[in-house]
Design an enzyme around this catalytic site. Structure first.
Site, PDB file in Angstrom:
ATOM      1  N   GLY A  19       0.917  -1.176  -0.058  1.00 26.58           N
ATOM      2  CA  GLY A  19      -0.153   0.031  -0.052  1.00 26.58           C
ATOM      3  C   GLY A  19       0.858   1.216  -0.033  1.00 26.58           C
ATOM      4  O   GLY A  19       1.784   1.257   0.705  1.00 26.58           O
ATOM      5  N   ASP A 171       0.170   1.547   8.713  1.00 25.80           N
ATOM      6  CA  ASP A 171      -0.339   0.599   9.943  1.00 25.80           C
ATOM      7  C   ASP A 171       0.835   0.750  11.093  1.00 25.80           C
ATOM      8  O   ASP A 171       0.253   0.221  12.307  1.00 25.80           O
ATOM      9  CB  ASP A 171      -0.378  -0.755   9.307  1.00 25.80           C
ATOM     10  CG  ASP A 171      -1.572  -0.996   8.494  1.00 25.80           C
ATOM     11  OD1 ASP A 171      -2.579   0.119   8.427  1.00 25.80           O
ATOM     12  OD2 ASP A 171      -1.707  -1.696   7.598  1.00 25.80           O
ATOM     13  N   GLU A 272     -10.665  -0.549  11.656  1.00 22.84           N
ATOM     14  CA  GLU A 272     -11.449  -1.443  10.565  1.00 22.84           C
ATOM     15  C   GLU A 272     -11.298  -2.835  11.021  1.00 22.84           C
ATOM     16  O   GLU A 272     -12.295  -3.750  10.825  1.00 22.84           O
ATOM     17  CB  GLU A 272     -10.697  -1.335   9.200  1.00 22.84           C
ATOM     18  CG  GLU A 272      -9.365  -1.676   8.924  1.00 22.84           C
ATOM     19  CD  GLU A 272      -8.834  -1.490   7.800  1.00 22.84           C
ATOM     20  OE1 GLU A 272      -9.567  -0.976   6.893  1.00 22.84           O
ATOM     21  OE2 GLU A 272      -7.431  -1.790   7.441  1.00 22.84           O
TER      22      GLU A 272
END
Length: 435
Positions: A19, A171, A272
């Site tokens: 990502g 993250d 999430e």
């Protein structure tokens, strides 16, 4: 972690994977700047290792116009243009070289290259074709898996090619580094948006609950950053829900109901990846595809689920706001500390291969919080690959519904400083896409 035998470095190959982030190109700029200063040739993989296998390679010194011009009269202009391009690259979000999610097959534990997947021989052949001496791979957990496999393969076949990993992930779940480039900027964005939504939600004299969903499949670092809203607007989120703690929906609803007796505007920042005690997610994971590394390819719906649950059970106005990919590309919220460290780690990757190191990842190690001081060290990439760094228990409150002061102390230095964009007519400018 080990060093190769003496072998001169002339050509470095660099790739970006996984990502994208706001800071990943700052690491690329750091690599290019440091390598160019040493007179090295720098090639870029288009779309990571997958693109490299297909022969998609670009000469980064040439495309950024960093090569010294042949005519002395044009020397100054050429140098200025190359530096301008590097500055633009540093401040350009997303992965300028393109990315991929491509898992290399497992490596056989023996010295016979014929027992290894032909993909490794293809990579080796491509490296020989472009006369590559070292590979720098910028990425997160899965990219460090690629770095580890490549370095072990080259050791196995007694190749002199050196491989070093450069960390990145919003993250912040990568071992071997205090934090990862990209996280500080994403955390700054989450904190800012949480503060803005807190003020927005409090304008009416009515009961309402706002759920703000941040990224974080396994680790709640980015969600925890929502708590920094208190530094911006003076009001902390009422609840911060991390995937490290299983969610009891009834307990949460009870806590929200109690908070609504005390105030009108309740703010909940939720990851999430928040899940039930049995490990099941709040959303329907069956409808989401799995990527090549075995992860959910997309993950969202937690805030919407909790918002609807709150409406149904408590009968109050509620909304779910999903920050989604804005977290990783919001360059307008970039942290200067984040971009500085990202660029420094890129340069450190070049230094590592020039020192003969291979099979390592460069990382940031914190020395103190006040003043905020760090140093860059290398860690064996085998100790990092496929591991997840979770938010420690001392940073989570006993009830599991918020974060502690220890988390805020950890987070604050990483979001410090605002990076001024390169502007034209009052609007920021990015480096043009690769042709």
């Amino acid at each position: 972690m080990h060093s190769t035998s003496e072998h001169a470095i002339h050509t470095i190959l660099v790739g970006q994977s996984g990502g994208p982030t706001t800071a990943i190109n700052a690491s690329l700029a750091g690599i290019i700047r440091a390598a160019h200063a040493q007179g090295l040739r720098v090639l870029g993989m288009r779309n990571g290792i997958q693109g490299f296998l297909e022969g998609n390679v670009v000469d980064l010194i040439e495309v950024l116009e960093l090569e010294k011009p042949k005519l002395g009269a044009l020397k100054q202009a050429g140098t200025n243009l190359g530096e301008k391009n590097l500055q633009l690259l540093r401040k350009t979000p997303s992965s300028w070289l393109g990315s991929c999610r491509f898992k290399l097959p497992e490596l056989a534990d023996n010295s016979k290259s014929t027992a290894v997947s032909p993909i490794y021989q293809q990579i080796d052949a491509q490296l020989k074709k472009y006369q590559v001496d070292a590979v720098l791979y910028i990425g997160g957990n899965d990219s460090m898996d690629t770095t580890d496999k490549l370095s072990r393969y080259f050791t196995q076949v007694e190749s002199t090619v050196r491989v070093v990993g450069v960390p990145k992930t919003i993250d912040n779940d990568l071992e071997g580094t205090d934090h990862t480039p990209g996280f500080g900027s994403a955390a700054r964005f989450v904190a800012s948006v949480t503060a803005e939504l807190t003020r927005d939600g409090g304008v009416y004299n009515s009961k309402n609950v706002t759920f703000i969903e941040a990224m974080g499949r396994d680790a709640g670092w980015l969600t925890a950053a929502g708590a920094l809203a208190q530094d911006i607007c003076g009001t902390a989120p009422d609840f911060v829900l991390l995937p490290e703690i299983s969610l009891d929906e009834r307990a949460l609803l009870s806590a929200i109901e109690q908070r609504l007796r005390e105030k009108n505007n309740v703010i909940v920042v939720v990851s999430e990846g928040v899940h039930h005690a049995d490990g099941s997610f709040l959303f329907d994971a069956k409808s989401i595809a799995i990527d090549t590394f075995g992860h959910l390819a997309a993950q969202s719906g937690t805030a919407q689920y909790l918002s609807q649950l709150t409406k149904d059970q408590l009968g109050v106005k509620s909304r779910g706001i999903e920050l989604n990919t804005l977290q990783r590309c919001a360059s307008h919220a970039a942290s200067k500390v984040d971009l500085d460290e990202a660029e420094a780690l890129g340069a450190a990757g070049v230094k590592a291969v020039l020192q003969g190191k291979t099979g390592v990842m460069v990382g940031v190690h914190r020395i103190s919080n006040k003043p905020y001081t760090t140093e860059i060290r290398t860690t064996p990439v085998a100790d990092v690959a496929n591991k997840v760094k979770l938010v420690p228990q001392e940073m989570i409150t006993d009830d599991g519904f918020n974060v502690t002061d220890a988390a805020l102390t950890y987070l604050r230095p990483l979001v410090a400083g605002m990076e001024e964009p390169v502007s034209v007519d009052g609007l920021p400018r990015f480096l043009a896409e690769l042709p």
